[in-house]
Write a protein that holds these residues in place. Sequence first.
Motif, PDB file in Angstrom:
ATOM      1  N   ALA A  21       0.827  -1.203   0.000  1.00 45.02           N
ATOM      2  CA  ALA A  21       0.000   0.000   0.000  1.00 45.02           C
ATOM      3  C   ALA A  21       0.862   1.253   0.000  1.00 45.02           C
ATOM      4  O   ALA A  21       0.580   2.224  -0.698  1.00 45.02           O
ATOM      5  CB  ALA A  21      -0.916  -0.010   1.220  1.00 45.02           C
ATOM      6  N   ARG A  22       1.941   1.230   0.770  1.00 46.91           N
ATOM      7  CA  ARG A  22       2.835   2.392   0.856  1.00 46.91           C
ATOM      8  C   ARG A  22       3.461   2.701  -0.491  1.00 46.91           C
ATOM      9  O   ARG A  22       3.605   3.863  -0.866  1.00 46.91           O
ATOM     10  CB  ARG A  22       3.903   2.121   1.902  1.00 46.91           C
ATOM     11  CG  ARG A  22       4.662   3.366   2.367  1.00 46.91           C
ATOM     12  CD  ARG A  22       5.636   3.005   3.478  1.00 46.91           C
ATOM     13  NE  ARG A  22       4.943   2.368   4.587  1.00 46.91           N
ATOM     14  CZ  ARG A  22       5.132   1.093   4.960  1.00 46.91           C
ATOM     15  NH1 ARG A  22       5.987   0.318   4.296  1.00 46.91           N
ATOM     16  NH2 ARG A  22       4.480   0.594   5.981  1.00 46.91           N
ATOM     17  N   ARG A  23       3.834   1.669  -1.218  1.00 50.54           N
ATOM     18  CA  ARG A  23       4.413   1.889  -2.549  1.00 50.54           C
ATOM     19  C   ARG A  23       3.390   2.525  -3.483  1.00 50.54           C
ATOM     20  O   ARG A  23       3.730   3.401  -4.292  1.00 50.54           O
ATOM     21  CB  ARG A  23       4.922   0.566  -3.127  1.00 50.54           C
ATOM     22  CG  ARG A  23       6.202   0.042  -2.468  1.00 50.54           C
ATOM     23  CD  ARG A  23       6.859  -1.036  -3.319  1.00 50.54           C
ATOM     24  NE  ARG A  23       6.038  -2.224  -3.441  1.00 50.54           N
ATOM     25  CZ  ARG A  23       6.082  -3.252  -2.598  1.00 50.54           C
ATOM     26  NH1 ARG A  23       6.896  -3.205  -1.553  1.00 50.54           N
ATOM     27  NH2 ARG A  23       5.320  -4.307  -2.775  1.00 50.54           N
ATOM     28  N   ALA A  24       2.140   2.093  -3.365  1.00 52.84           N
ATOM     29  CA  ALA A  24       1.099   2.672  -4.220  1.00 52.84           C
ATOM     30  C   ALA A  24       0.816   4.122  -3.845  1.00 52.84           C
ATOM     31  O   ALA A  24       0.641   4.980  -4.709  1.00 52.84           O
ATOM     32  CB  ALA A  24      -0.184   1.840  -4.103  1.00 52.84           C
ATOM     33  N   VAL A  25       0.798   4.419  -2.558  1.00 54.17           N
ATOM     34  CA  VAL A  25       0.481   5.761  -2.084  1.00 54.17           C
ATOM     35  C   VAL A  25       1.579   6.761  -2.430  1.00 54.17           C
ATOM     36  O   VAL A  25       1.309   7.946  -2.636  1.00 54.17           O
ATOM     37  CB  VAL A  25       0.223   5.726  -0.557  1.00 54.17           C
ATOM     38  CG1 VAL A  25       0.193   7.121   0.043  1.00 54.17           C
ATOM     39  CG2 VAL A  25      -1.097   5.011  -0.271  1.00 54.17           C
ATOM     40  N   THR A  26       2.800   6.299  -2.506  1.00 56.86           N
ATOM     41  CA  THR A  26       3.932   7.191  -2.792  1.00 56.86           C
ATOM     42  C   THR A  26       4.425   7.055  -4.225  1.00 56.86           C
ATOM     43  O   THR A  26       5.533   7.471  -4.540  1.00 56.86           O
ATOM     44  CB  THR A  26       5.097   6.895  -1.825  1.00 56.86           C
ATOM     45  OG1 THR A  26       5.496   5.517  -1.955  1.00 56.86           O
ATOM     46  CG2 THR A  26       4.689   7.164  -0.384  1.00 56.86           C
ATOM     47  N   GLY A  27       3.606   6.494  -5.099  1.00 58.24           N
ATOM     48  CA  GLY A  27       3.999   6.304  -6.489  1.00 58.24           C
ATOM     49  C   GLY A  27       4.214   7.624  -7.212  1.00 58.24           C
ATOM     50  O   GLY A  27       3.749   8.684  -6.774  1.00 58.24           O
ATOM     51  N   PRO A  28       4.925   7.581  -8.343  1.00 54.97           N
ATOM     52  CA  PRO A  28       5.247   8.810  -9.076  1.00 54.97           C
ATOM     53  C   PRO A  28       4.035   9.531  -9.653  1.00 54.97           C
ATOM     54  O   PRO A  28       4.108  10.717  -9.960  1.00 54.97           O
ATOM     55  CB  PRO A  28       6.182   8.313 -10.194  1.00 54.97           C
ATOM     56  CG  PRO A  28       5.856   6.866 -10.349  1.00 54.97           C
ATOM     57  CD  PRO A  28       5.490   6.375  -8.990  1.00 54.97           C
ATOM     58  N   ASP A  29       2.911   8.837  -9.805  1.00 55.58           N
ATOM     59  CA  ASP A  29       1.721   9.466 -10.385  1.00 55.58           C
ATOM     60  C   ASP A  29       0.745   9.974  -9.325  1.00 55.58           C
ATOM     61  O   ASP A  29      -0.368  10.391  -9.651  1.00 55.58           O
ATOM     62  CB  ASP A  29       1.000   8.475 -11.295  1.00 55.58           C
ATOM     63  CG  ASP A  29       0.528   7.235 -10.544  1.00 55.58           C
ATOM     64  OD1 ASP A  29       1.142   6.900  -9.507  1.00 55.58           O
ATOM     65  OD2 ASP A  29      -0.438   6.594 -10.996  1.00 55.58           O
ATOM     66  N   VAL A  30       1.172   9.965  -8.067  1.00 54.88           N
ATOM     67  CA  VAL A  30       0.306  10.382  -6.968  1.00 54.88           C
ATOM     68  C   VAL A  30       0.563  11.854  -6.635  1.00 54.88           C
ATOM     69  O   VAL A  30       1.717  12.259  -6.449  1.00 54.88           O
ATOM     70  CB  VAL A  30       0.556   9.517  -5.719  1.00 54.88           C
ATOM     71  CG1 VAL A  30      -0.239  10.048  -4.535  1.00 54.88           C
ATOM     72  CG2 VAL A  30       0.183   8.071  -6.002  1.00 54.88           C
ATOM     73  N   PRO A  31      -0.483  12.692  -6.568  1.00 53.31           N
ATOM     74  CA  PRO A  31      -0.281  14.098  -6.193  1.00 53.31           C
ATOM     75  C   PRO A  31       0.352  14.219  -4.811  1.00 53.31           C
ATOM     76  O   PRO A  31      -0.170  13.677  -3.840  1.00 53.31           O
ATOM     77  CB  PRO A  31      -1.709  14.678  -6.192  1.00 53.31           C
ATOM     78  CG  PRO A  31      -2.499  13.763  -7.062  1.00 53.31           C
ATOM     79  CD  PRO A  31      -1.903  12.402  -6.859  1.00 53.31           C
TER      80      PRO A  31
END
Length: 319
Positions: free
Chosen positions: A166-176
């Motif tokens: 989940a942390r990787r998804a939340v801090t992904g490059p496409d996340v505002p």
Amino acid sequence: MVGDLAAEFEAERGHLTAVAHRMLGSRSEAEDAVQETWLRYAGALADPAARAQIRELRAWLTTTCSRICLDVLRSARVRRETYPGQWLPEPVVTAVPATDGFAPDPAERAVRTDQLGTALLVVLERLAPEQRVAFVLHDVFAVPFATIAEVLRTTPAAARQLASRARRAVTGPDVPRHTADLAEQQRVLAAFATAVESGELDRLVEVLAPDVVMVGDSGGHFPAARRPVVGAEAVARFILGLFGQAGRFAGPLLARPVLVDGALGWQMETVYRDGRTLRLVMAYAVHEGRITGVFNQLNPEKLPELPPFGPDDAWPPRW
């Protein structure tokens, strides 16, 4: 005995509501989950002997509430698939503190600002229910993985892995990204309002991050983009068009700064051309002096209670 149970529970209600809202993205669903937690608490602990076996009341309540939220999340995924247009969470709107509301605050700096605001709630929608529960409990509320494992009925190692994914998804490059304190948010939003008032595309683009994303949720009640608008120029054109088409409104535009899920935003209201009242809450993500996300909530079903406007609340917002 019932009075004691109620007093103990009320002391934890704020914490439970915060947990449930982060998990569900819906204030009304969060309040329902907390109420269900109370019913289970009162039923399970009415016996003094059973109550004495609970060493950590907050942990027990958090575990129970989280399991309720997990069931809601699993059913919500089906409902969201049929939702008309884009989906945004119900905003929690509160007044900006009257005294030094935008002044930097040591306590505010101590909080991870990217855990505040609509941006995080939007990103959490991408996660599987189990990932969302693990991330919210551990990364936002510092619940140990042993407790999270009890909630998910799995092992601590598996709970840790769910939170990591989940942390990787939340801090992904496409996340505002949203890292600005309230003082910086105020400066950026003031520049944003000035640019919108100027009507100059280039001036507005300067306030927006190159990869800014804008999401609008009308629930099918008002016209809104059915997909996210991405990119500084595209978002700027959309916003200038929105504010420039006065013909679609039949009344003045009221506006005031508010806190939206803990971050600075605007509450607005006008009369739509068909006579309906149009209420809008605009939330923002701000990072390194630019706006990275714009989130427009105009679904009246998600805006049941908003702070009242004052006599001087008009566009552009006064800080």
